[in-house]
Design an enzyme around this catalytic site. Structure first.
Site, short mmCIF file in Angstrom:
data_model
loop_
_atom_site.label_atom_id
_atom_site.label_comp_id
_atom_site.label_asym_id
_atom_site.label_seq_id
_atom_site.Cartn_x
_atom_site.Cartn_y
_atom_site.Cartn_z
N LYS A 209 53.08 44.23 42.94
CA LYS A 209 53.86 44.36 41.84
C LYS A 209 55.53 44.09 42.65
CE LYS A 209 51.30 47.19 38.89
NZ LYS A 209 51.20 48.37 37.88
N TYR B 129 49.65 42.52 29.91
CA TYR B 129 49.46 43.93 29.53
C TYR B 129 49.31 44.16 28.00
CZ TYR B 129 50.33 45.09 34.40
OH TYR B 129 50.21 45.43 35.62
N ASN C 256 54.30 51.18 40.22
CA ASN C 256 53.10 51.91 41.34
C ASN C 256 52.43 50.87 42.35
OD1 ASN C 256 51.56 50.33 39.28
ND2 ASN C 256 50.54 52.15 38.58
N HIS D 243 48.40 46.17 41.22
CA HIS D 243 47.42 46.36 40.13
C HIS D 243 46.00 45.89 40.53
CE1 HIS D 243 45.58 45.52 36.10
NE2 HIS D 243 44.83 44.28 36.86
N GLU E 233 41.49 38.34 34.00
CA GLU E 233 42.62 38.34 34.94
C GLU E 233 42.82 37.36 35.93
OE1 GLU E 233 43.35 43.27 33.72
OE2 GLU E 233 42.83 42.62 36.16
P1 ADP Z 1 46.00 51.16 36.10
O1 ADP Z 1 47.04 50.03 36.55
O2 ADP Z 1 46.00 52.21 36.97
O3 ADP Z 1 44.81 50.75 35.37
P2 ADP Z 1 47.05 51.65 33.10
O4 ADP Z 1 45.96 50.49 32.92
O5 ADP Z 1 46.72 53.04 32.61
O6 ADP Z 1 46.70 52.09 34.83
O7 ADP Z 1 48.30 51.17 32.95
C1 ADP Z 1 48.74 50.07 33.33
C2 ADP Z 1 50.08 50.07 34.26
O8 ADP Z 1 51.07 50.50 33.22
C3 ADP Z 1 50.27 50.95 35.20
O9 ADP Z 1 49.80 50.60 36.45
C4 ADP Z 1 51.44 51.40 35.29
O10 ADP Z 1 52.54 50.56 36.02
C5 ADP Z 1 51.91 51.51 33.84
N1 ADP Z 1 52.08 52.88 33.30
C6 ADP Z 1 50.80 53.32 33.13
N2 ADP Z 1 51.22 54.72 32.49
C7 ADP Z 1 52.38 54.84 32.65
C8 ADP Z 1 53.38 55.83 32.18
N3 ADP Z 1 52.97 56.96 31.66
N4 ADP Z 1 54.89 55.60 32.35
C9 ADP Z 1 54.90 54.36 32.93
N5 ADP Z 1 54.37 53.46 33.15
C10 ADP Z 1 53.05 53.62 33.03
#
Ligand code: ADP
Length: 139
Positions: free
Chosen positions: A11, A51, A114, A117, A128
């Site tokens: 990211k 997304y 984070n 992905h 994807e």
């Molecule tokens: P993952 O990427 O671990 O599969 P999710 O699919 O739940 O997680 O969420 C997609 C992305 O959205 C996350 O990787 C993160 O960048 C963002 N995200 C998820 N939860 C939050 C949150 N509570 N606050 C801000 N950003 C979030």
């Protein structure tokens, strides 16, 4: 074959912080083969589309803004049990909960920013992967 592939993005935050090389090294050391890869940037529109499943979530706007804020590395990775093993390698969505040594524990700065992905199912890995790559770009 589909079950042996996953899709990842390094990211914009991790790219800005200079972690592309370290993250690719972790991916290689964990036994994944890179079958497609590009350095690219998502428009806000494309990030929103990627997304779309999170459209109703309160963080959707900030997620789209962040994911289109700078270049990313997109890649398709191959390994037995790719989706599950890659989720294990990257760690929990929230880096505060990610196991030590995982990519998010090492390189994420917050739950939103984070670092990487990782697809959450074989079906999404295929969707994807084709969102980012033409068949001729996959080796
Ligand atoms: P993952 O990427 O671990 O599969 P999710 O699919 O739940 O997680 O969420 C997609 C992305 O959205 C996350 O990787 C993160 O960048 C963002 N995200 C998820 N939860 C939050 C949150 N509570 N606050 C801000 N950003 C979030």
């Amino acid at each position: 074959m589909a079950g042996n592939r996953t899709f990842t993005m390094i990211k914009p935050g991790a790219v800005r912080n200079g972690h592309i090389g370290a993250i690719l090294a972790k991916i290689n050391e964990a036994g994944f083969r890179i079958v497609a890869m590009k350095y690219t940037k998502l428009s806000a529109e494309k990030a929103g589309e990627f997304y779309a499943v999170h459209k109703e979530r309160p963080f959707y706007g900030e997620l789209v803004e962040f994911m289109s804020s700078g270049p990313i590395v997109a890649a398709i990775l191959e390994k037995d049990n790719a989706v599950e093993d890659f989720r294990e390698l990257i760690g929990a969505t929230n880096p505060a909960e990610a196991k030590p040594g995982t990519i998010r524990a090492l390189y994420a700065t917050s739950i939103g920013e984070n670092a990487v992905h990782g697809s959450d199912s074989d079906e999404n890995a295929a969707i994807e992967g084709s969102f980012h790559f033409a068949g001729t770009e996959i080796f």
